[in-house]
Each structure stands twice: as structure tokens, then as C-alpha cells.
Design a protein around this motif. Structure first.
Motif, PDB file in Angstrom:
ATOM      1  N   ILE A 111       0.832  -1.205   0.000  1.00 31.71           N
ATOM      2  CA  ILE A 111       0.000   0.000   0.000  1.00 31.71           C
ATOM      3  C   ILE A 111       0.866   1.254   0.000  1.00 31.71           C
ATOM      4  N   GLY A 112       1.884   1.298   0.864  1.00 30.70           N
ATOM      5  CA  GLY A 112       2.724   2.482   0.955  1.00 30.70           C
ATOM      6  C   GLY A 112       3.503   2.767  -0.313  1.00 30.70           C
ATOM      7  N   ILE A 113       4.170   1.742  -0.855  1.00 33.86           N
ATOM      8  CA  ILE A 113       4.971   1.941  -2.067  1.00 33.86           C
ATOM      9  C   ILE A 113       4.080   2.244  -3.266  1.00 33.86           C
ATOM     10  N   ALA A 114       2.972   1.511  -3.384  1.00 33.02           N
ATOM     11  CA  ALA A 114       2.082   1.720  -4.536  1.00 33.02           C
ATOM     12  C   ALA A 114       1.428   3.087  -4.486  1.00 33.02           C
ATOM     13  N   ALA A 115       1.094   3.580  -3.302  1.00 36.49           N
ATOM     14  CA  ALA A 115       0.472   4.903  -3.204  1.00 36.49           C
ATOM     15  C   ALA A 115       1.434   5.988  -3.671  1.00 36.49           C
ATOM     16  N   MET A 116       2.678   5.917  -3.244  1.00 37.70           N
ATOM     17  CA  MET A 116       3.656   6.923  -3.674  1.00 37.70           C
ATOM     18  C   MET A 116       3.938   6.813  -5.169  1.00 37.70           C
ATOM     19  N   ALA A 117       4.091   5.567  -5.663  1.00 35.11           N
ATOM     20  CA  ALA A 117       4.340   5.393  -7.095  1.00 35.11           C
ATOM     21  C   ALA A 117       3.136   5.810  -7.922  1.00 35.11           C
ATOM     22  N   GLY A 118       1.934   5.485  -7.456  1.00 36.79           N
ATOM     23  CA  GLY A 118       0.730   5.886  -8.187  1.00 36.79           C
ATOM     24  C   GLY A 118       0.578   7.389  -8.262  1.00 36.79           C
ATOM     25  N   TYR A 119       0.920   8.088  -7.176  1.00 35.42           N
ATOM     26  CA  TYR A 119       0.862   9.548  -7.205  1.00 35.42           C
ATOM     27  C   TYR A 119       1.886  10.110  -8.189  1.00 35.42           C
ATOM     28  N   GLY A 202       2.008  26.897  -1.326  1.00 33.60           N
ATOM     29  CA  GLY A 202       3.392  26.602  -0.998  1.00 33.60           C
ATOM     30  C   GLY A 202       3.652  25.195  -0.523  1.00 33.60           C
ATOM     31  N   ALA A 203       2.696  24.294  -0.680  1.00 36.47           N
ATOM     32  CA  ALA A 203       2.882  22.922  -0.217  1.00 36.47           C
ATOM     33  C   ALA A 203       3.777  22.157  -1.176  1.00 36.47           C
ATOM     34  N   ALA A 204       4.691  21.372  -0.626  1.00 41.29           N
ATOM     35  CA  ALA A 204       5.556  20.528  -1.436  1.00 41.29           C
ATOM     36  C   ALA A 204       4.793  19.290  -1.887  1.00 41.29           C
ATOM     37  N   GLU A 205       5.408  18.551  -2.831  1.00 31.40           N
ATOM     38  CA  GLU A 205       4.737  17.370  -3.364  1.00 31.40           C
ATOM     39  C   GLU A 205       4.462  16.346  -2.270  1.00 31.40           C
ATOM     40  N   TRP A 206       5.406  16.160  -1.349  1.00 35.97           N
ATOM     41  CA  TRP A 206       5.204  15.184  -0.285  1.00 35.97           C
ATOM     42  C   TRP A 206       4.029  15.587   0.603  1.00 35.97           C
ATOM     43  N   LYS A 207       3.914  16.882   0.902  1.00 33.46           N
ATOM     44  CA  LYS A 207       2.808  17.341   1.743  1.00 33.46           C
ATOM     45  C   LYS A 207       1.485  17.228   1.003  1.00 33.46           C
ATOM     46  N   ILE A 208       1.486  17.513  -0.294  1.00 32.29           N
ATOM     47  CA  ILE A 208       0.254  17.360  -1.071  1.00 32.29           C
ATOM     48  C   ILE A 208      -0.201  15.906  -1.062  1.00 32.29           C
ATOM     49  N   ALA A 210       0.501  13.589   1.220  1.00 30.04           N
ATOM     50  CA  ALA A 210       0.126  13.116   2.557  1.00 30.04           C
ATOM     51  C   ALA A 210      -1.147  13.749   3.072  1.00 30.04           C
ATOM     52  N   THR A 211      -1.402  15.008   2.725  1.00 32.41           N
ATOM     53  CA  THR A 211      -2.534  15.725   3.322  1.00 32.41           C
ATOM     54  C   THR A 211      -3.730  15.892   2.390  1.00 32.41           C
ATOM     55  N   VAL A 212      -3.532  15.744   1.082  1.00 41.44           N
ATOM     56  CA  VAL A 212      -4.624  15.951   0.135  1.00 41.44           C
ATOM     57  C   VAL A 212      -4.991  14.656  -0.587  1.00 41.44           C
ATOM     58  N   VAL A 213      -4.008  14.050  -1.244  1.00 42.01           N
ATOM     59  CA  VAL A 213      -4.293  12.923  -2.134  1.00 42.01           C
ATOM     60  C   VAL A 213      -4.583  11.647  -1.358  1.00 42.01           C
ATOM     61  N   PHE A 214      -3.709  11.286  -0.436  1.00 43.76           N
ATOM     62  CA  PHE A 214      -3.865  10.006   0.264  1.00 43.76           C
ATOM     63  C   PHE A 214      -5.147   9.943   1.091  1.00 43.76           C
ATOM     64  N   PRO A 215      -5.539  11.016   1.822  1.00 43.92           N
ATOM     65  CA  PRO A 215      -6.827  10.925   2.534  1.00 43.92           C
ATOM     66  C   PRO A 215      -8.021  10.718   1.615  1.00 43.92           C
ATOM     67  N   LEU A 216      -7.976  11.296   0.398  1.00 43.39           N
ATOM     68  CA  LEU A 216      -9.081  11.102  -0.537  1.00 43.39           C
ATOM     69  C   LEU A 216      -9.115   9.686  -1.100  1.00 43.39           C
ATOM     70  N   ALA A 217      -8.003   8.959  -0.980  1.00 42.64           N
ATOM     71  CA  ALA A 217      -7.899   7.621  -1.569  1.00 42.64           C
ATOM     72  C   ALA A 217      -8.252   6.514  -0.594  1.00 42.64           C
ATOM     73  N   LYS A 218      -8.888   6.834   0.524  1.00 42.41           N
ATOM     74  CA  LYS A 218      -9.210   5.797   1.511  1.00 42.41           C
ATOM     75  C   LYS A 218     -10.037   4.649   0.936  1.00 42.41           C
ATOM     76  N   PRO A 219     -11.071   4.902   0.132  1.00 42.84           N
ATOM     77  CA  PRO A 219     -11.816   3.766  -0.431  1.00 42.84           C
ATOM     78  C   PRO A 219     -10.947   2.852  -1.292  1.00 42.84           C
TER      79      PRO A 219
END
Length: 300
Positions: A111-119, A202-208, A210-219
Motif C-alpha cells: 500500500i505504501g509503495i504503490a500509493a507513492m508510485a501511483g501519485y 506553498g505545499a511541497a509534493e510530499w505534503k500534497i 500526505a494531506t490531500v491525495v492520500f486521505p481522498l484515496a481511503k476507499p
């Protein structure tokens, strides 16, 4: 010239309307009650083998050989926990914890590796992105069987053959292509305006991520987690090849209990039920997210 009578439009309208059959009218009258009854009956049929396995695991070997499991309704005194005591005494507990030690890291890492690679494949520009994603898609069609011998030789060279980390790495490697493909397609459906607004703040890619994309991907993450967990938990082939006696999961431990001319029911039944109940509880606990993940992206 002909004049239209008042009845002509009515006849034309009625002729244009689709004619409903008897079955559709009956279904409308019954409403959702019929659907609920059908779903309940299907659920009972689906749970019937699980109930049978539970009862068999609670009956003695003599009772299982002499009568069917359904006789416990008239003879509830047959039920006993002796089989589970024998199962724990046979060393099955270590196989259970080996299964947990294999399944949990293999699921979390995928899950962790695929989420980062998918983003990265969905929203980041880098050289060779499309070509690399095609390679990931091509890996989806690679069967596990052709990789067993080469990876076994590599594990022997690295000194991890027969260990739990070796089994985990194998499951992670073959689980990533599908996971990356699934999450990348989900991330593409996220509105671009959300990411642009975060970058303007001013958010970096990692913050985007962690705080925007991944929470929306819970389902989608929940669906992927259930699939990966079930695949690894129920795996037998990889365990037979890469796990030795000290690192064998429950599937291999149960397979070793099979006799040449019969089955060791007093050990196999409780062991099979224990290996079944954990995924069943997990599925029912996250079924809401599972359904949302399956429907994600189907409606704009």
C-alpha cells in the motif's frame, strides 16, 4: 384535411409508451421486500459452509466419522473445544503468528509503495514516465510460477531462502504492479484544482500527497488492502517454495497435516476455521470502504 380528435393524442401517447410486462409489475408491487429476502437467502447459502466448518471443528473425530455436522441441532452435547486444544498443542500457534508476520508487512509495504508510485505516475512529470508505467502494466501478466526458480536461486545467494523476509519480499514484488495500476487510475480522477490550490499555498509534493491525495484515496486503499491481505493470507504456493518449517504460515502447516489415505479432521477443521475467520472479520469490518473503492471513478 383531417382534423385531430381529442382521443387521437391520447392514443398516440399510449402507443408510444413502453409496455410493461407482468413480471415487472409484480416486482414493483413487492418492492424492496423481495430483494431483501433474496439477499438474505443468498447470504445464508454463502455462510452455510462456514457454519458447517465451525461445527465440524467443535465435534469429536468419532462424531464426524459417524454422522453429518447438521446432527448437532439434535445433539448439541457433541460440541467440544477439545479439537482446538489439540490444535494449539500441535504447535499451530507459531504458524498463526508466522502468517501475521508475513501478511501484515506485505500488505502495508504494498500500500505504501504503490500509493507513492501511483501519485508520481498520475501527477508528477519526470523523464520516461509513460514508458515506465507501461512496464508496470506489462508486469501484470507475468505469472508467479515462472519466477519461483530464479528467485529461489537468488534468495539462496542472498541467504534469505526459507525466511519470513524472503516470503514478504516475494509477495511485495508481485503485489506492486496491480497496486500501482489501481491507485494510479484512482489518483488521476482527483480534481486537478485541489492540487493546484495546494501548490499555490506553498505545499511541497510530499505534503500534497500526505494531506490531500492520500486521505481522498481511503476507499481505493481499503479495497487494495483487503485484496492484498486475502491474497497473502491464503497463499500456499509461495509458502511451499520459500518457507521452511520454522517460518511456515498456516496454509503450509495445514497442508502438512494431510495424510496419505485420509484427512486429519480433528486438526484440519479448527485450523481451517481459524485461518478463515480473520479474513472474514476483516472483510465485514471494511466492506463499506470496499464497495466505495470498487465504485470509485465509475460516476463523474
Amino acid at each position: 384535411m383531417t382534423t385531430l380528435t381529442a382521443s387521437q393524442p391520447a392514443r398516440a401517447g399510449s402507443a408510444g409508451a413502453p409496455q410493461r410486462g407482468v413480471l415487472s409489475r409484480v416486482v414493483d408491487r413487492l418492492g424492496g421486500g423481495l430483494v431483501q429476502i433474496v439477499l438474505i437467502v443468498l447470504a445464508l447459502f454463502w455462510l452455510l459452509p462456514t457454519l458447517g466448518l465451525l461445527v465440524v471443528s467443535l465435534r469429536g473425530d468419532t462424531d464426524n466419522n459417524s454422522s453429518g455436522w447438521w446432527t448437532f441441532f439434535t445433539k448439541p452435547a457433541q460440541l467440544t473445544f477439545e479439537n482446538y486444544g489439540n490444535l494449539l498443542a500441535s504447535g499451530f500457534t507459531s504458524s498463526f503468528w508466522n502468517t501475521v508476520a508475513i501478511t501484515v508487512p506485505a500488505t502495508v509495504l504494498v500500500i505504501g509503495i504503490a500509493a507513492m508510485a501511483g501519485y508520481a505516475f498520475a501527477w508528477m512529470e519526470f523523464p520516461g514516465r509513460d514508458g515506465l508505467f507501461l512496464v508496470v502494466i506489462a508486469l501484470l501478466v507475468v505469472p508467479i510460477q515462472i519466477a519461483l526458480i530464479p528467485i529461489a536461486k537468488m534468495y539462496g545467494f542472498l541467504g534469505i531462502f526459507g525466511s519470513i523476509p524472503g516470503v514478504v519480499l516475494f509477495h511485495v514484488a508481485f503485489g506492486l504492479p496491480f497496486a500501482i495500476f489501481l491507485l494510479r487510475n484512482f489518483f488521476v480522477g482527483i480534481p486537478k484544482e485541489l492540487l493546484e490550490a495546494a501548490r499555490m499555498d506553498g505545499a511541497a509534493e510530499w505534503k500534497i500527497f500526505a494531506t490531500v491525495v492520500f486521505p481522498l484515496a481511503k476507499p481505493a486503499v481499503a479495497s487494495l488492502g483487503i485484496f492484498q491481505f486475502l491474497w497473502v493470507w491464503n497463499d500456499l504456493l509461495v509458502a511451499l517454495v520459500f518457507a521452511d518449517t520454522g517460518s511456515q504460515p498456516m496454509t503450509k502447516a495445514l497442508q502438512s497435516q494431510m495424510r496419505q489415505f485420509g484427512t486429519n479432521v480433528d486438526i484440519l477443521a479448527p485450523g481451517a476455521f481459524l485461518s478463515l475467520i480473520i479474513p472474514l472479520v476483516l472483510f465485514f469490518s471494511f466492506q463499506r470502504y470496499f464497495v466505495q473503492g470498487l465504485l470509485a471513478g465509475s460516476v463523474k
